[in-house]
Design an enzyme around this catalytic site. Structure first.
Site, PDB file in Angstrom:
ATOM      1  N   HIS A  24      53.131  60.849  23.480  1.00 45.20           N
ATOM      2  CA  HIS A  24      52.131  59.945  22.908  1.00 45.20           C
ATOM      3  C   HIS A  24      51.462  60.538  21.672  1.00 45.20           C
ATOM      4  O   HIS A  24      51.444  61.764  21.491  1.00 45.20           O
ATOM      5  CB  HIS A  24      51.046  59.656  23.954  1.00 45.20           C
ATOM      6  CG  HIS A  24      51.328  58.469  24.810  1.00 45.20           C
ATOM      7  ND1 HIS A  24      50.455  57.410  24.948  1.00 45.20           N
ATOM      8  CD2 HIS A  24      52.396  58.170  25.585  1.00 45.20           C
ATOM      9  CE1 HIS A  24      50.969  56.518  25.771  1.00 45.20           C
ATOM     10  NE2 HIS A  24      52.141  56.953  26.166  1.00 45.20           N
TER      11      HIS A  24
ATOM     12  N   GLU B 265      55.622  51.948  21.969  1.00 44.44           N
ATOM     13  CA  GLU B 265      54.376  51.188  22.109  1.00 44.44           C
ATOM     14  C   GLU B 265      53.620  51.228  20.791  1.00 44.44           C
ATOM     15  O   GLU B 265      53.557  52.266  20.129  1.00 44.44           O
ATOM     16  CB  GLU B 265      53.484  51.774  23.215  1.00 44.44           C
ATOM     17  CG  GLU B 265      54.110  51.809  24.580  1.00 44.44           C
ATOM     18  CD  GLU B 265      54.526  53.235  24.956  1.00 44.44           C
ATOM     19  OE1 GLU B 265      54.077  54.199  24.310  1.00 44.44           O
ATOM     20  OE2 GLU B 265      55.317  53.371  25.895  1.00 44.44           O
TER      21      GLU B 265
END
Length: 329
Positions: free
Chosen positions: A38, A107
């Site tokens: 991330h 994402e």
């Protein structure tokens, strides 16, 4: 026969702690490990997001047995696929063959940082397919030139290439991604215990390949404390992938989950210290056909106590329920 994994969740712990945790997970007897990749945490309350690939390199040197895997890396926005291939090949060498490259279409939360907008899911899947083809070509050795719809590669070559390239997994959430994974991946990755996803993967060429699932858990001797922690840090999880892949910022997830209650979270995430609750949470994945299931213990500071409990209580309970002898370092 189900293998049980440990998740190094980069959104909830700093880099040195993550490495310490996976070392302890290896000692406790977890069968494998996975690592999120991330740029942002899901919620501000999680509070971390170090660079996953540096953590993985350190983990490869600090451990000796436990397999390592990205869960998952997006090879199409923050990273060019040629660079992902180089990183994965290097990790396979550092870990002496213990690395698997998990890939997904990404994402918005993490990929928006490089600009360029956020295309539709169809376009993201096109990009992922092209990226996988580039990575596979580089793993085969030699120079690669590519002029594609989404990526160009100019005379690239991996100079440090393992004898066996890392197995490549693709994350799925629907028919389109299952078709891509069945054709191109060595294993499939999912975060929901849906047998239909695995059936679709099999139809498109995935039969007999490993299938890796993941679910959150929240251990604490005090169940109320566990529920509060799970609500504070993981209430976003119930949004589903079609929502979670689109939101661009932790504040977006704060707004989207403002009406999620502690009871809602407790209904979907096992909380407390009753191993039977955790076994029952794993069961749908095992019954759906997942061969490997990675657990995510919620809360960075709770990892040492969780790993101690997992070694003594949880892993034996899961072994009894699902018939697999876990490893020890």
């Amino acid at each position: 026969m189900v293998q049980i994994g440990y998740t190094m969740m980069t959104e909830q712990a700093g880099p040195r702690d993550l490495v310490d945790h996976v070392v302890r997970a290896e000692e406790a007897g977890f069968d494998f490990s996975v690592t999120s990749d991330h740029y942002f945490p899901w919620l501000r309350s999680q509070g971390h997001s170090p660079y996953a690939w540096s953590v993985l390199g350190a983990a490869a040197q600090a451990t000796t047995r436990i397999p390592l895997m990205t869960y998952v890396t997006c090879p199409t926005f923050r990273y060019h696929p040629a660079v992902v291939a180089q990183k994965a090949a290097t990790m396979q060498l550092l870990s002496e063959g213990r690395f698997r490259l998990g890939l997904g279409s990404g994402e918005n939360l993490n990929e928006h940082v490089v600009g360029g907008g956020w295309p539709s899911a169809d376009v993201r899947h096109e990009m992922l397919q092209e990226a996988v083809e580039i990575i596979r070509a580089l793993f085969r050795g030699g120079h690669v030139n590519h002029r594609g719809t989404h990526f160009d590669v100019e005379s690239a070559r991996l100079w440090d290439l393992p004898d066996e390239p890392p197995p490549l997994g693709v994350a799925v959430s629907g028919e389109q991604s299952c078709e891509l994974a069945g054709r191109l991946a060595d294993l499939v990755i999912a975060t929901e215990p849906k047998a239909g996803l695995l059936d679709a993967f099999d139809r498109h060429g995935g039969s007999g390949k490993p299938r890796v699932g993941q679910l959150p858990v929240c251990h604490d001797p005090d169940r109320d404390t566990a529920v509060k922690r799970a609500h504070a840090q993981f209430r976003w999880f119930g949004g589903g992938w079609k929502v979670n892949s689109e939101l661009p910022h932790p504040d977006s997830f704060e707004g989207a989950t403002q009406f999620v209650t502690q009871d809602d979270v407790a209904d979907s995430i096992p909380c407390g210290d009753d191993p039977d609750d955790f076994v029952e949470a794993v069961r749908p994945y095992a019954e759906a056909g997942f061969t490997e299931i990675a657990l995510v213990q919620i809360g960075g500071e709770s990892q040492p106590a969780y790993l101690e409990w997992a070694e003594k209580t949880l892993l034996p309970a899961l072994r009894d329920a699902f018939g697999h002898e876990t490893h020890r370092a």
